[in-house]
Design a protein around this motif. Structure first.
Motif, PDB file in Angstrom:
ATOM      1  N   LYS A 289       4.517   3.599  -1.146  1.00  0.00           N
ATOM      2  CA  LYS A 289       4.862   2.201  -1.349  1.00  0.00           C
ATOM      3  C   LYS A 289       4.247   1.674  -2.655  1.00  0.00           C
ATOM      4  O   LYS A 289       4.804   0.799  -3.307  1.00  0.00           O
ATOM      5  CB  LYS A 289       4.306   1.405  -0.150  1.00  0.00           C
ATOM      6  N   GLY A 290       3.101   2.258  -3.018  1.00  0.00           N
ATOM      7  CA  GLY A 290       2.427   1.836  -4.241  1.00  0.00           C
ATOM      8  C   GLY A 290       3.276   2.017  -5.495  1.00  0.00           C
ATOM      9  O   GLY A 290       3.081   1.307  -6.484  1.00  0.00           O
ATOM     10  N   GLN A 291       4.211   2.958  -5.466  1.00  0.00           N
ATOM     11  CA  GLN A 291       5.094   3.152  -6.623  1.00  0.00           C
ATOM     12  C   GLN A 291       6.004   1.941  -6.806  1.00  0.00           C
ATOM     13  O   GLN A 291       6.198   1.460  -7.920  1.00  0.00           O
ATOM     14  CB  GLN A 291       5.924   4.431  -6.445  1.00  0.00           C
TER      15      GLN A 291
ATOM     16  N   GLU B 277       5.322  -1.029  -5.674  1.00  0.00           N
ATOM     17  CA  GLU B 277       4.483  -2.188  -6.004  1.00  0.00           C
ATOM     18  C   GLU B 277       4.079  -2.171  -7.468  1.00  0.00           C
ATOM     19  O   GLU B 277       4.092  -3.210  -8.133  1.00  0.00           O
ATOM     20  CB  GLU B 277       3.248  -2.217  -5.095  1.00  0.00           C
ATOM     21  N   ALA B 278       3.716  -0.991  -7.966  1.00  0.00           N
ATOM     22  CA  ALA B 278       3.301  -0.915  -9.365  1.00  0.00           C
ATOM     23  C   ALA B 278       4.465  -1.306 -10.276  1.00  0.00           C
ATOM     24  O   ALA B 278       4.298  -2.061 -11.232  1.00  0.00           O
ATOM     25  CB  ALA B 278       2.823   0.496  -9.693  1.00  0.00           C
ATOM     26  N   ALA B 279       5.654  -0.800  -9.956  1.00  0.00           N
ATOM     27  CA  ALA B 279       6.816  -1.092 -10.799  1.00  0.00           C
ATOM     28  C   ALA B 279       7.195  -2.568 -10.696  1.00  0.00           C
ATOM     29  O   ALA B 279       7.484  -3.223 -11.704  1.00  0.00           O
ATOM     30  CB  ALA B 279       7.986  -0.207 -10.384  1.00  0.00           C
TER      31      ALA B 279
END
Ligand SMILES: Nc1ncnc2c1ncn2[C@@H]1O[C@H](COP(=O)(O)OP(=O)(O)OP(=O)(O)O)[C@@H](O)[C@H]1O
Ligand SMILES: [Mg+2]
Lengths: 219, 249
Positions: A117-119, A121-123
């Motif tokens: 999920k962090g991918q 969020e980072a994007a």
């Protein structure tokens, strides 16, 4: 030379020719269409528009829940009853695309869900739009993760095309049947057909290995 | 001081649980704010509400002249506008694994800000030099240590030239030896006068770097004031026991 040997050598080319003329183009074309369907379906099933989720969920449910041969018969023999007459090629491409599309959509959906999920969020926190996140961040990682399961779906498709013999398409299997009827050598001829399928799948597996290696270079 | 981020009467619920209770806060330009508080107190939630990674149900959020009424559906345009003013650094780095280090830093400027590739590359190299990683720009994130990855993530955030930098426990996933290299970068940024909001459990870092401390508990702000006042606090038992409990870690 023994009689069996002669029959095998004589039969090899006609069967392989049917593979090159029917099995391979049918598989490649159906797979290409199936991939488009699969990506759209996977995204639709993860969208926050509930009607999209429902409609595409229904599609996957139907095509995974019914036998491929029955689907093929419905499209080729059944649809003419409501005025839709398709030739064997068109009926096959439609059926295989929809069937493989349903399976592959699940492979792709699972691969997208496997990305942390962090991918996202980072994007998103960089200010990317949904489509930018998909294109720049999610798609490249999805391709790597989905290569094994999608190749699996492809292999199933290639083997599944043997069913078109039952709707009049002269694929490898049908040619094999014809030769068997003439020579009474079912063990020999069907083994030969199986060996040529195995050859095709082996090439596919080799390509998968190369692609996986390429797609994993950042790991 | 110019006011930049402002929360007014903000409430955030997770399945009926109120994670933020009527938050009224302003974050100022040039300030380094450290958010402290026990686990589950809502620190991450507060930080993530600033760039709308979490969307509060009630209240208003203002960043500069963008004012968002949170009780109404937020348009994509508003969401993107808010996000252009902030950049986030995560506990788990969240670098893009399929891109090399320099590409990671260039990605936002090129894709979002539509900067020229050459200019973005120049900037990327400069920022990587600043965090001490210019020699790693052609590596993939998987080839870096945790501390190096987090410094790349900081460079990626800086490349967006945000008005506010948000950090959610940026060193919690790091070994103590690697923590220092990241904290040093944060300290430098703070001394440059960058506007930063940092969630951390590292009290000595907070003491050294923060201009201001926010102490959260149960979704409420129990303390909001100067760093010195927080650590010298004698009145509030809760804060004192929190500081004490952290000293044995
Ligand atoms: N996505 C979520 N879904 C449901 N509940 C959540 C979610 N995120 C946070 N919460 C809840 O909201 C509250 C505040 O969580 P938050 O993550 O902001 O705490 P925190 O102060 O950052 O804690 P920590 O120091 O452990 O990171 C907690 O009770 C948590 O369980
Ligand atoms: Mg947290």
């Amino acid at each position: 030379m023994s009689r069996e040997m002669e029959i095998a050598i004589e039969s090899f080319w006609p069967i392989l020719k049917a593979g090159l003329a029917v099995t391979i183009p049918l598989s490649l074309l159906s797979f290409a269409i199936a991939m488009v369907i699969a990506v759209i379906t996977a995204l639709a099933r993860m969208s926050n528009v509930s009607i999209l989720r429902y409609v595409f969920g229904l599609y996957v449910w139907i095509f995974r829940g019914t036998p491929l041969l029955v689907q093929l018969f419905i499209v080729f023999f059944g649809l003419p009853n409501i005025g839709i007459v398709l030739d064997a090629w068109t009926a096959s491409i439609i059926t295989f695309s929809l069937n493989t599309g349903a399976y592959a959509s699940e492979s792709i959906r699972a691969s997208i869900l496997a990305i942390p999920k962090g991918q996202w969020e980072a994007a998103e926190s960089l200010g990317m739009t949904y489509w930018q996140v998909l294109r720049r961040v999610i798609a490249p990682q999805t391709i790597r993760i989905s290569l094994p399961p999608v190749t699996n779906d492809f292999i199933d498709l290639v083997k599944g095309t043997s069913l078109v013999a039952s709707i009049t398409l002269a694929d490898m299997f049908m040619i094999g049947q014809q030769i068997t009827a003439r020579t009474y050598e079912p063990l020999l001829i069907y083994s030969l057909v199986a060996a040529i399928y195995l050859l095709f799948i082996t090439v596919l597996t080799f390509v998968q290995g190369r692609l996986e290696k390429y797609a994993s270079k950042y790991i | 001081m110019d006011l930049i981020v402002q929360f007014s009467n903000v409430h955030k619920f997770f399945d009926g649980h109120e994670a933020l209770k009527n938050i009224n806060l302003a974050f100022n330009k040039g300030e380094t704010t450290v958010i402290l508080g026990p686990s589950g107190s809502g620190k991450s939630t507060l930080l993530r509400c600033i760039n709308l990674l979490e969307t509060p149900e009630r209240g208003t959020l203002a960043i500069g002249d963008i004012i968002v009424d949170l009780s109404k559906p937020i348009s994509k345009k508003e969401r993107l506008a808010i996000r252009q003013n902030t950049a986030m650094v995560f506990q788990s780095f969240n670098l893009f694994p399929h891109m090399k280090v320099l590409q990671n830093v260039m990605e936002g400027p090129v894709t979002v800000l539509k900067e020229e590739r050459a200019a973005a590359m120049e900037k990327g190299k400069r920022l990587l030099t600043k965090v001490g990683l210019s020699h790693k720009m052609d590596s993939y994130p998987s080839q870096l240590s945790g501390g190096q990855q987090q410094r790349v993530a900081i460079a990626r955030a800086l490349a967006m030239e945000p008005k506010f930098l948000l950090f959610d426990e940026p060193t919690s996933a790091l070994d103590p030896e690697l923590e220092g290299e990241v904290l040093k970068v944060l300290k430098d940024l703070s001394e440059e006068g960058k506007s930063m909001i940092i969630v951390t459990h590292n009290l000595s870092f907070a003491k050294e770097v923060a201009d201001r401390i926010l102490f959260l508990e149960n979704g409420e702000v129990l303390f909001d004031g100067e760093t010195k006042k927080f650590f010298d606090n004698k009145e509030n038992d809760r804060i004192q026991s929190f500081i004490q409990s952290m000293q044995f870690i």
